[in-house]
Enzyme design. Structure first.
Site, PDB file in Angstrom:
ATOM      1  N   ASN A  10      43.157  36.348  45.269  1.00 48.51           N
ATOM      2  CA  ASN A  10      43.021  35.326  46.311  1.00 48.51           C
ATOM      3  C   ASN A  10      42.551  34.041  45.631  1.00 48.51           C
ATOM      4  OD1 ASN A  10      42.398  33.746  48.517  1.00 48.51           O
ATOM      5  ND2 ASN A  10      40.602  34.949  49.133  1.00 48.51           N
ATOM      6  N   TRP A  11      43.483  33.117  45.448  1.00 47.74           N
ATOM      7  CA  TRP A  11      43.135  31.860  44.760  1.00 47.74           C
ATOM      8  C   TRP A  11      42.241  30.968  45.603  1.00 47.74           C
ATOM      9  CZ3 TRP A  11      48.136  29.464  42.199  1.00 47.74           C
ATOM     10  CH2 TRP A  11      48.597  30.329  41.191  1.00 47.74           C
ATOM     11  N   LYS A  12      42.184  31.212  46.892  1.00 46.12           N
ATOM     12  CA  LYS A  12      41.499  30.314  47.832  1.00 46.12           C
ATOM     13  C   LYS A  12      42.080  28.900  47.675  1.00 46.12           C
ATOM     14  CE  LYS A  12      37.603  33.372  47.432  1.00 46.12           C
ATOM     15  NZ  LYS A  12      36.213  33.641  47.701  1.00 46.12           N
ATOM     16  N   HIS A  95      39.719  36.757  56.488  1.00 47.41           N
ATOM     17  CA  HIS A  95      38.786  36.646  55.366  1.00 47.41           C
ATOM     18  C   HIS A  95      37.446  36.113  55.889  1.00 47.41           C
ATOM     19  CE1 HIS A  95      36.956  35.333  51.631  1.00 47.41           C
ATOM     20  NE2 HIS A  95      37.806  36.131  51.000  1.00 47.41           N
ATOM     21  N   GLU A  97      35.541  33.953  54.852  1.00 46.81           N
ATOM     22  CA  GLU A  97      35.433  32.479  54.827  1.00 46.81           C
ATOM     23  C   GLU A  97      36.159  31.865  56.029  1.00 46.81           C
ATOM     24  OE1 GLU A  97      36.875  32.010  50.837  1.00 46.81           O
ATOM     25  OE2 GLU A  97      35.052  32.965  50.082  1.00 46.81           O
ATOM     26  N   GLY A 173      31.971  36.126  45.828  1.00 43.00           N
ATOM     27  CA  GLY A 173      31.696  34.902  45.073  1.00 43.00           C
ATOM     28  C   GLY A 173      30.258  34.781  44.589  1.00 43.00           C
ATOM     29  N   SER A 212      33.314  40.143  44.047  1.00 43.90           N
ATOM     30  CA  SER A 212      32.952  40.008  42.635  1.00 43.90           C
ATOM     31  C   SER A 212      33.555  41.089  41.738  1.00 43.90           C
ATOM     32  CB  SER A 212      31.424  39.947  42.476  1.00 43.90           C
ATOM     33  OG  SER A 212      30.912  38.818  43.174  1.00 43.90           O
ATOM     34  N   GLY A 233      38.800  37.458  44.136  1.00 42.88           N
ATOM     35  CA  GLY A 233      38.747  36.006  44.273  1.00 42.88           C
ATOM     36  C   GLY A 233      38.651  35.322  42.922  1.00 42.88           C
ATOM     37  N   GLY A 234      37.422  35.029  42.508  1.00 44.14           N
ATOM     38  CA  GLY A 234      37.168  34.274  41.280  1.00 44.14           C
ATOM     39  C   GLY A 234      37.955  34.771  40.077  1.00 44.14           C
TER      40      GLY A 234
HETATM   41  C1  PEP Z   1      37.504  37.148  47.958  1.00 47.18           C
HETATM   42  O1  PEP Z   1      37.757  35.966  47.958  1.00 47.18           O
HETATM   43  O2  PEP Z   1      38.029  37.885  48.788  1.00 47.18           O
HETATM   44  C2  PEP Z   1      36.580  37.670  46.963  1.00 47.18           C
HETATM   45  C3  PEP Z   1      36.304  38.940  46.974  1.00 47.18           C
HETATM   46  O3  PEP Z   1      36.041  36.762  46.071  1.00 47.18           O
HETATM   47  P1  PEP Z   1      35.256  37.117  44.717  1.00 47.18           P
HETATM   48  O4  PEP Z   1      36.085  38.145  43.978  1.00 47.18           O
HETATM   49  O5  PEP Z   1      35.156  35.844  43.972  1.00 47.18           O
HETATM   50  O6  PEP Z   1      33.936  37.697  45.091  1.00 47.18           O
END
Ligand code: PEP
Length: 248
Positions: A10-12, A95, A97, A173, A212, A233-234
């Site tokens: 997930n690039w966001k 999500h 967010e 995150g 994470s 995500g990251g």
């Molecule tokens: C996400 O955006 O769904 C996510 C899990 O982010 P991260 O891996 O950065 O915690």
């Protein structure tokens, strides 16, 4: 039948067009696996470019959100129907967010997921508890309610198609990953809830963990019996995403 793992990035709202192009080309040349379904959920404006770069590979693309109406006066929105016509196979729905910053609720998540399915898209439905809810030992109650509403009115056929992402909000995150035991017990509870309602179809539903995930913890998390991969995500923006995908 064994469930095929999914690693969805997930690039966001990240990367310039040039960096997005470069990174996708890099991933195209290093990701090659039949064991895992790889999905890159990129910003709407990059979907076509990324799709073209990945054409002929096994890597799939996904959107990060959709609107539940098919078309109309919804300035700035993108419909599931549009995504489907653009041959985007996956869409993240609900999500945390989106829930936090864009007022999405369990009910809108349900409406979006049903609409996604009606257009042949696979919704990756996100659910997860806050740190406070975990500390007050309300995790299972919260997850159970979110799940029940998210899948309301889904047929057995729908359930077999959806992907659920268990994403504890405190782990997104933050660099604070759930332990493999914490993630497994919630994913197992999600599967049990699906089994109670839909029987053995529960065994074919892919349930991902997100929060994470990185190249160091992917292996132990994804090898748990009820964790069928991850929403990342990251780490999906780094060259090491390839290592998360080839976690075995
Ligand atoms: C996400 O955006 O769904 C996510 C899990 O982010 P991260 O891996 O950065 O915690």
């Amino acid at each position: 039948m064994a469930r095929k793992k999914i690693v969805a990035g997930n690039w966001k709202m990240n990367l310039s067009p040039r960096k997005a192009e470069k990174f996708t080309k890099e991933m195209r040349s290093v990701i090659n696996t039949d064991n895992v379904e790889v999905v890159m959920c990129v910003p709407f404006v990059y979907l076509t470019m990324v799709q073209e770069i990945l054409d002929g590979t096994k890597i799939k693309i996904g959107a990060q959100n959709m609107h539940y109406a098919d078309e109309g006066a919804y300035t700035g929105e993108i419909s599931g129907k549009m995504l489907s016509r653009m041959k985007v196979p996956y869409v993240i729905v609900g999500h945390s967010e989106r829930r936090e910053y864009f007022a999405e609720t369990d009910t809108t998540v349900n409406i979006k997921a049903l609409k996604a399915l009606s257009h042949g898209l696979i919704p990756i439905i996100c659910i997860g508890e806050t740190l406070k809810q975990r500390e007050f030992e309300r995790t299972f109650e919260v997850i159970s309610k979110q799940l029940a509403i998210a899948i309301h009115d889904m047929s057995e056929e729908d359930i077999a198609k959806i992907v659920i992402a268990y994403e504890p909000i405190w782990a997104i995150g933050t660099g604070k990953t759930a332990t493999k035991e914490q993630a497994e017990e919630v994913c197992a509870a999600i599967r049990e809830q699906l089994r109670t309602q839909y029987g053995d179809i529960a065994d074919s539903v892919r349930i991902l963990y997100g929060g994470s995930v990185n190249e160091k913890n992917a292996n132990e998390l994804f090898n748990m019996p009820n964790i069928d991969g991850g929403l990342v995500g990251g780490a999906s923006l780094k060259p090491s995403f390839e290592k998360v995908v080839h976690y075995q």
